[in-house]
Design a protein around this motif. Structure first.
Motif, PDB file in Angstrom:
ATOM      1  N   GLY A 284     121.888  89.388   2.918  1.00 61.24           N
ATOM      2  CA  GLY A 284     121.859  90.538   3.802  1.00 61.24           C
ATOM      3  C   GLY A 284     122.377  91.810   3.166  1.00 61.24           C
ATOM      4  N   SER A 285     122.565  91.823   1.858  1.00 65.81           N
ATOM      5  CA  SER A 285     123.086  93.004   1.181  1.00 65.81           C
ATOM      6  C   SER A 285     122.113  94.169   1.331  1.00 65.81           C
ATOM      7  N   SER A 286     122.669  95.379   1.510  1.00 68.10           N
ATOM      8  CA  SER A 286     121.841  96.573   1.664  1.00 68.10           C
ATOM      9  C   SER A 286     121.551  97.255   0.336  1.00 68.10           C
ATOM     10  N   VAL A 287     122.027  96.686  -0.768  1.00 73.70           N
ATOM     11  CA  VAL A 287     121.793  97.293  -2.072  1.00 73.70           C
ATOM     12  C   VAL A 287     120.301  97.209  -2.414  1.00 73.70           C
ATOM     13  N   THR A 288     119.715  98.340  -2.766  1.00 77.15           N
ATOM     14  CA  THR A 288     118.295  98.395  -3.119  1.00 77.15           C
ATOM     15  C   THR A 288     118.105  97.991  -4.564  1.00 77.15           C
ATOM     16  N   GLU A 289     117.045  97.211  -4.828  1.00 76.72           N
ATOM     17  CA  GLU A 289     116.781  96.800  -6.207  1.00 76.72           C
ATOM     18  C   GLU A 289     116.417  98.012  -7.071  1.00 76.72           C
ATOM     19  N   GLY A 290     116.787  97.935  -8.326  1.00 74.02           N
ATOM     20  CA  GLY A 290     116.333  98.931  -9.289  1.00 74.02           C
ATOM     21  C   GLY A 290     114.876  98.675  -9.641  1.00 74.02           C
ATOM     22  N   LYS A 291     114.072  99.716  -9.635  1.00 71.47           N
ATOM     23  CA  LYS A 291     112.627  99.583  -9.829  1.00 71.47           C
ATOM     24  C   LYS A 291     112.211 100.326 -11.097  1.00 71.47           C
ATOM     25  N   ALA A 292     111.613  99.603 -12.029  1.00 70.31           N
ATOM     26  CA  ALA A 292     111.115 100.270 -13.239  1.00 70.31           C
ATOM     27  C   ALA A 292     110.055 101.305 -12.889  1.00 70.31           C
ATOM     28  N   LEU A 293     109.150 100.953 -11.966  1.00 72.32           N
ATOM     29  CA  LEU A 293     108.104 101.873 -11.505  1.00 72.32           C
ATOM     30  C   LEU A 293     107.963 101.726  -9.999  1.00 72.32           C
ATOM     31  N   PHE A 294     108.077 102.841  -9.280  1.00 70.96           N
ATOM     32  CA  PHE A 294     107.897 102.837  -7.830  1.00 70.96           C
ATOM     33  C   PHE A 294     106.730 103.760  -7.498  1.00 70.96           C
ATOM     34  N   ILE A 295     105.748 103.239  -6.771  1.00 76.18           N
ATOM     35  CA  ILE A 295     104.532 104.001  -6.450  1.00 76.18           C
ATOM     36  C   ILE A 295     104.391 104.067  -4.939  1.00 76.18           C
ATOM     37  N   TYR A 296     104.453 105.297  -4.397  1.00 76.17           N
ATOM     38  CA  TYR A 296     104.389 105.501  -2.952  1.00 76.17           C
ATOM     39  C   TYR A 296     103.265 106.480  -2.637  1.00 76.17           C
ATOM     40  N   ASN A 297     102.273 106.004  -1.906  1.00 73.06           N
ATOM     41  CA  ASN A 297     101.174 106.855  -1.451  1.00 73.06           C
ATOM     42  C   ASN A 297     100.572 107.675  -2.593  1.00 73.06           C
ATOM     43  N   SER A 298     100.292 107.002  -3.684  1.00 71.19           N
ATOM     44  CA  SER A 298      99.745 107.661  -4.871  1.00 71.19           C
ATOM     45  C   SER A 298      98.412 107.017  -5.228  1.00 71.19           C
ATOM     46  N   LEU A 299      97.408 107.851  -5.472  1.00 65.29           N
ATOM     47  CA  LEU A 299      96.032 107.375  -5.625  1.00 65.29           C
ATOM     48  C   LEU A 299      95.396 107.904  -6.899  1.00 65.29           C
ATOM     49  N   PHE A 300      94.424 107.127  -7.420  1.00 63.80           N
ATOM     50  CA  PHE A 300      93.536 107.568  -8.505  1.00 63.80           C
ATOM     51  C   PHE A 300      94.302 107.946  -9.774  1.00 63.80           C
ATOM     52  N   ASN A 301      95.316 107.163 -10.084  1.00 64.16           N
ATOM     53  CA  ASN A 301      96.080 107.384 -11.308  1.00 64.16           C
ATOM     54  C   ASN A 301      95.733 106.320 -12.341  1.00 64.16           C
ATOM     55  N   GLN A 302      95.954 106.635 -13.605  1.00 62.79           N
ATOM     56  CA  GLN A 302      95.758 105.684 -14.698  1.00 62.79           C
ATOM     57  C   GLN A 302      97.119 105.319 -15.281  1.00 62.79           C
ATOM     58  N   ILE A 303      97.427 104.042 -15.258  1.00 66.82           N
ATOM     59  CA  ILE A 303      98.721 103.546 -15.733  1.00 66.82           C
ATOM     60  C   ILE A 303      98.412 102.567 -16.858  1.00 66.82           C
ATOM     61  N   ARG A 304      98.549 103.047 -18.095  1.00 69.68           N
ATOM     62  CA  ARG A 304      98.054 102.324 -19.263  1.00 69.68           C
ATOM     63  C   ARG A 304      99.139 102.194 -20.334  1.00 69.68           C
ATOM     64  N   GLY A 305      99.207 101.028 -20.919  1.00 63.29           N
ATOM     65  CA  GLY A 305      99.985 100.862 -22.139  1.00 63.29           C
ATOM     66  C   GLY A 305     101.476 101.115 -22.003  1.00 63.29           C
ATOM     67  N   ASN A 306     102.036 100.898 -20.818  1.00 64.37           N
ATOM     68  CA  ASN A 306     103.466 101.094 -20.611  1.00 64.37           C
ATOM     69  C   ASN A 306     104.225  99.782 -20.728  1.00 64.37           C
ATOM     70  N   HIS A 307     105.517  99.860 -20.990  1.00 70.28           N
ATOM     71  CA  HIS A 307     106.374  98.686 -21.155  1.00 70.28           C
ATOM     72  C   HIS A 307     107.483  98.762 -20.111  1.00 70.28           C
ATOM     73  N   PHE A 308     107.483  97.808 -19.167  1.00 74.05           N
ATOM     74  CA  PHE A 308     108.487  97.760 -18.106  1.00 74.05           C
ATOM     75  C   PHE A 308     109.282  96.464 -18.262  1.00 74.05           C
TER      76      PHE A 308
END
Length: 450
Positions: A284-308
């Motif tokens: 029940g902890s309220s601590v939010t996870e750390g996110k390498a990449l967070f995508i919110y309401n984002s469209l038509f993007n190219q996400i290539r060759g990244n290292h997470f």
């Protein structure tokens, strides 16, 4: 005719002498007074400030070069802007600027660049104060390079200014700066066609923060120990390449209402937010996870060759973030690779090339480098746990394993989610930690800011 020729030669010689005289180098001492020297200078003059403390608020209203010797300090005495630039073609170089005002509403800054001050160059300065370091307001073609900007840890983060703040700016280049302990490192608002190159941003709220900006390049930057490395919001046509995010706590890269943009060859690692040694926090902890990449309401993007890698979450995608291309990325040793909260299935492969997943257990019978079985990072049980975190205590129970078995046997019961139909068996060569390209970027940044 000979007399006319001689007259023209004499006039040209005199004009050349006037040009030389109009670009004098004038040495200024604290006892003489800096504003007096500015007011008395001719356009194009260089004012060379001798070592010492220059107290006051100074206005530059003509093209000038303002440089300092070692030990030159501009002290605004705790009020207003230290330097206001009102004319084009001004250069401010090799100064230490301190103690400007602390009023955020008045946008108090070490250097405030006004709308008429196109082509201002701010180079190799050290700025330390409570509010904004450099504020550029509605002008064009500014160069901000090799400055060191330090905020005040004794002031609450939300009460500090940004290190570099661009508002309604075009064709600016922000290169090779180091910013720390301000609110955000570089904040860009309603500004188009700018370049952020090779900056080192650490111990901040956001390293880079974009709002309402188009056609910007963000390349070769490095963020360390921020809450969010790269906060990209309400913007279009961004090119974000070859950047590094290390040990940022909430997000490495955040995309909020970002469209038609490219994320390529970025490296995000160690985004972990106060999780316990056991890796999950308390029930029940309220601590939010750390996110390498967070995508919110984002469209038509190219996400290539990244290292997470090595983060609480590799990618968290939600709120209608669809029609993005994911290909050639590597997701390595994240506690959870993908969190996808939506009702539409998404295939994260493009033209027969998917991504590398460190926890993929499939095989490659034809040795073409592509897994023969698709990779599915989440299932219905994961969605249940996201909705009811307390249910994690049942994670390895017979009941949960039974639900997962039923999903595998009867795919019609499977919840929609992310699938990679062409997972890569090996990490792409350009994403290996030992690649020369990544080492070169890191070495370049470290050398610049050592």
């Amino acid at each position: 005719m000979r007399l006319l020729h001689n007259f023209i030669v004499v006039v040209l010689v005199q004009l050349s002498m006037l040009t030389v005289v109009s670009a004098d180098v004038r040495v200024v001492t604290p006892s003489y007074g800096l504003q007096v020297a500015i007011d008395g200078a001719q356009p194009g003059d260089q004012l060379l400030l001798d070592a010492g403390r220059y107290i006051g608020n100074f206005k530059i209203d003509k093209p000038l070069i303002l440089t300092g010797n070692s030990g030159t300090i501009i002290d605004a005495n705790g009020t207003g802007h230290a330097i206001v630039v009102e004319a084009p073609d001004v250069r401010i170089e090799s100064l230490e600027i301190r103690n400007w005002g602390g009023d955020l509403t008045e946008m108090d800054s070490a250097v405030f660049v006004k709308k008429r001050a196109a082509r201002t160059h701010i180079l190799n300065n050290y700025l330390v104060g409570d509010t904004f370091g450099i504020w550029v307001d509605g002008t064009q073609q500014v160069l901000i390079k090799a400055n060191r900007i330090e905020g005040n840890l004794q002031v609450r983060s939300q009460d500090r200014g940004n290190g570099i703040h661009l508002f309604n700016v075009g064709k600016a280049r922000v290169e090779g700066n180091e910013v720390w302990h301000t609110r955000d490192g570089i904040y860009i608002d309603t500004s188009n066609n700018n370049e952020l190159i090779g900056n080192y941003l650490h111990d901040l709220r956001y390293g880079v923060h974009y709002m309402y900006s188009y056609h910007n390049l963000v390349s070769g930057n490095r963020t360390v120990n921020t809450r969010t490395g790269y906060a990209l919001m309400q913007s279009k046509f961004l090119t974000v390449t070859n950047n590094i995010s290390e040990n940022d706590s909430n997000y490495g890269i955040l995309m909020n209402f970002i469209t038609q943009s490219t994320l390529e060859n970025n490296r995000v690692s160690g985004v972990q937010n106060n999780r316990s040694e056991s890796g999950g926090g308390t029930s029940g902890s309220s601590v939010t996870e750390g996110k390498a990449l967070f995508i919110y309401n984002s469209l038509f993007n190219q996400i290539r060759g990244n290292h997470f890698s090595d983060s609480d979450l590799g990618v968290h995608m939600t709120a209608g973030s669809e029609d993005n291309i994911f290909t050639g990325n590597a997701f390595v040793n994240n506690r959870e690779q993908v969190k996808y909260v939506a009702t539409r299935q998404q295939n994260w492969s493009h033209e027969g090339v998917g991504n590398y997943w460190s926890d993929y257990l499939g095989w490659d019978m034809d040795a073409d480098g592509i897994g023969d079985t698709q990779y599915e990072p989440t299932d219905g049980v994961d969605r249940l746990l996201w909705k009811f975190p307390a249910a994690k205590v049942l994670l390895n129970s017979p009941a949960v394993e039974t639900i997962r078995w039923v999903q595998r046997q009867f795919p019609v019961l499977k919840a929609q989610g992310v699938v990679d139909t062409h997972p890569l068996m090996q990490m792409p060569e350009n994403l290996s930690p030992s690649t020369a390209s990544d080492a070169a970027v890191t070495e370049k940044i470290d050398d610049k800011h050592s």
